[in-house]
Enzyme design. Structure first.
Site, PDB file in Angstrom:
ATOM      1  N   ASN A 290      30.304  47.856  63.293  1.00 41.29           N
ATOM      2  CA  ASN A 290      29.936  49.288  63.309  1.00 41.29           C
ATOM      3  C   ASN A 290      28.413  49.476  63.241  1.00 41.29           C
ATOM      4  O   ASN A 290      27.936  50.590  63.073  1.00 41.29           O
ATOM      5  CB  ASN A 290      30.620  50.037  62.161  1.00 41.29           C
ATOM      6  CG  ASN A 290      30.146  49.583  60.784  1.00 41.29           C
ATOM      7  OD1 ASN A 290      29.327  48.661  60.687  1.00 41.29           O
ATOM      8  ND2 ASN A 290      30.638  50.208  59.738  1.00 41.29           N
TER       9      ASN A 290
ATOM     10  N   ASP B 253      23.090  41.701  49.869  1.00 39.36           N
ATOM     11  CA  ASP B 253      24.119  42.579  49.307  1.00 39.36           C
ATOM     12  C   ASP B 253      25.161  41.815  48.498  1.00 39.36           C
ATOM     13  O   ASP B 253      25.183  40.580  48.503  1.00 39.36           O
ATOM     14  CB  ASP B 253      24.790  43.383  50.439  1.00 39.36           C
ATOM     15  CG  ASP B 253      25.230  42.506  51.607  1.00 39.36           C
ATOM     16  OD1 ASP B 253      25.259  41.277  51.439  1.00 39.36           O
ATOM     17  OD2 ASP B 253      25.553  43.051  52.672  1.00 39.36           O
TER      18      ASP B 253
ATOM     19  N   HIS C 299      26.355  48.100  60.943  1.00 35.03           N
ATOM     20  CA  HIS C 299      25.705  48.026  59.624  1.00 35.03           C
ATOM     21  C   HIS C 299      24.853  46.774  59.487  1.00 35.03           C
ATOM     22  O   HIS C 299      25.124  45.749  60.102  1.00 35.03           O
ATOM     23  CB  HIS C 299      26.710  48.184  58.467  1.00 35.03           C
ATOM     24  CG  HIS C 299      27.616  47.030  58.187  1.00 35.03           C
ATOM     25  ND1 HIS C 299      28.894  47.196  57.709  1.00 35.03           N
ATOM     26  CD2 HIS C 299      27.443  45.693  58.294  1.00 35.03           C
ATOM     27  CE1 HIS C 299      29.461  46.013  57.518  1.00 35.03           C
ATOM     28  NE2 HIS C 299      28.598  45.091  57.876  1.00 35.03           N
TER      29      HIS C 299
ATOM     30  N   GLU D 145      25.934  51.348  55.794  1.00 33.04           N
ATOM     31  CA  GLU D 145      26.926  51.828  56.746  1.00 33.04           C
ATOM     32  C   GLU D 145      26.338  52.960  57.601  1.00 33.04           C
ATOM     33  O   GLU D 145      25.322  53.559  57.228  1.00 33.04           O
ATOM     34  CB  GLU D 145      28.147  52.348  55.979  1.00 33.04           C
ATOM     35  CG  GLU D 145      28.849  51.302  55.109  1.00 33.04           C
ATOM     36  CD  GLU D 145      29.678  50.304  55.921  1.00 33.04           C
ATOM     37  OE1 GLU D 145      29.383  50.072  57.120  1.00 33.04           O
ATOM     38  OE2 GLU D 145      30.634  49.750  55.345  1.00 33.04           O
TER      39      GLU D 145
END
Ligand code: GLP
Length: 243
Positions: A136, A67, A138, A143
């Site tokens: 979280n 990413d 990811h 996400e």
């Protein structure tokens, strides 16, 4: 999912670096998927030190990063392009032509993402993929809520990711978007290694181990893959029953 619990991030780095080193010896044209964040740093430094002690021909490997923030200049010290050059590519003397990163400078992000998928296909897919995990859940910048069949695309970062990663952007504003390999892209890799270290990952690690695959926890898609190893240190494994 196979789970390996070692005492420290450094120990994980050394063990995993040896594994990758051996894979490249056997398969000099290995296609390697790479990750950013603080988690992979001990692994990168172990790999660099291993290669400096026992030289290895890296000229035929190809790498793809997961990413990149969007938009962001490549010379910006917070870009993942900058990070990878600093901690790995320059130290391993990898050539620009063998490393692939999504460009945070691309004007047309649709074409950038489509071409990235194309480049991965042309080399026959990713053989060996490294992953971290966000608090979280990811992976890459997929996400919670990301579709399991998602491909490389632009995403809006969640509020919690922006809060977590803001600390790196001292004077700069953190971008609200990123380009990321999709969950389907990641799952197409043949051999996947996810590292989660430190106490702040212990809750998400427990959740990942205990829950069924769900869009709410993007990393849980890894449960649908037959060749995944989760590398934990004592701190990130502290909420697991095995301890
Ligand atoms: C970042 C990256 C992820 C990384 C994660 C964890 O946002 N996009 O690829 O796994 O956050 O970062 P860290 O290793 O610093 O905890």
């Amino acid at each position: 999912m196979k789970i390996e619990i070692l005492s420290s991030p450094e120990e994980i780095g050394i063990k995993l670096a040896r594994k990758l080193y051996r894979r490249i010896m056997l398969q000099p044209k290995l296609v390697v998927g790479l990750a950013t964040g603080s988690t992979p740093l001990p692994f990168y430094s172990a790999l660099v030190s291993l290669v400096s002690k026992k030289p290895l021909d890296l000229s035929r490997i190809t790498t793809f990063n997961l990413d990149e923030y969007y938009p962001i200049g490549r010379s910006n010290c917070n870009s993942y392009y900058f990070f990878m050059n600093k901690y790995l590519f320059k130290l391993l003397k990898l050539n620009d032509t063998q490393v692939n990163l999504l460009s945070g400078e691309a004007k047309d992000y649709h074409t950038e993402c489509k071409n990235y998928e194309g480049r991965i296909k042309v080399v026959g897919g990713i053989d060996w993929q490294l992953l971290g995990i966000g608090v979280n859940g990811h992976i890459g910048f997929n996400e919670p809520g990301s579709e399991f069949n998602s491909l490389t695309r632009r995403v809006r970062l969640s509020g919690s990711t922006i809060e977590m990663n803001r600390r790196f952007f001292s004077n700069d504003k953190i971008p609200f978007y990123a380009l990321t390999m999709g969950l389907k892209t990641i799952l197409s890799a043949k051999d996947i290694h996810l590292i989660a270290t430190g106490e702040n990952k212990s809750r998400i690690v427990r959740k990942l181990i205990l829950t069924k695959p769900s869009k709410k926890l993007p990393a849980s898609i890894l449960k649908l893959h037959h060749n995944v190893t989760i590398w934990l240190d004592n701190a990130s494994a502290k909420l697991l029953e095995v301890n």
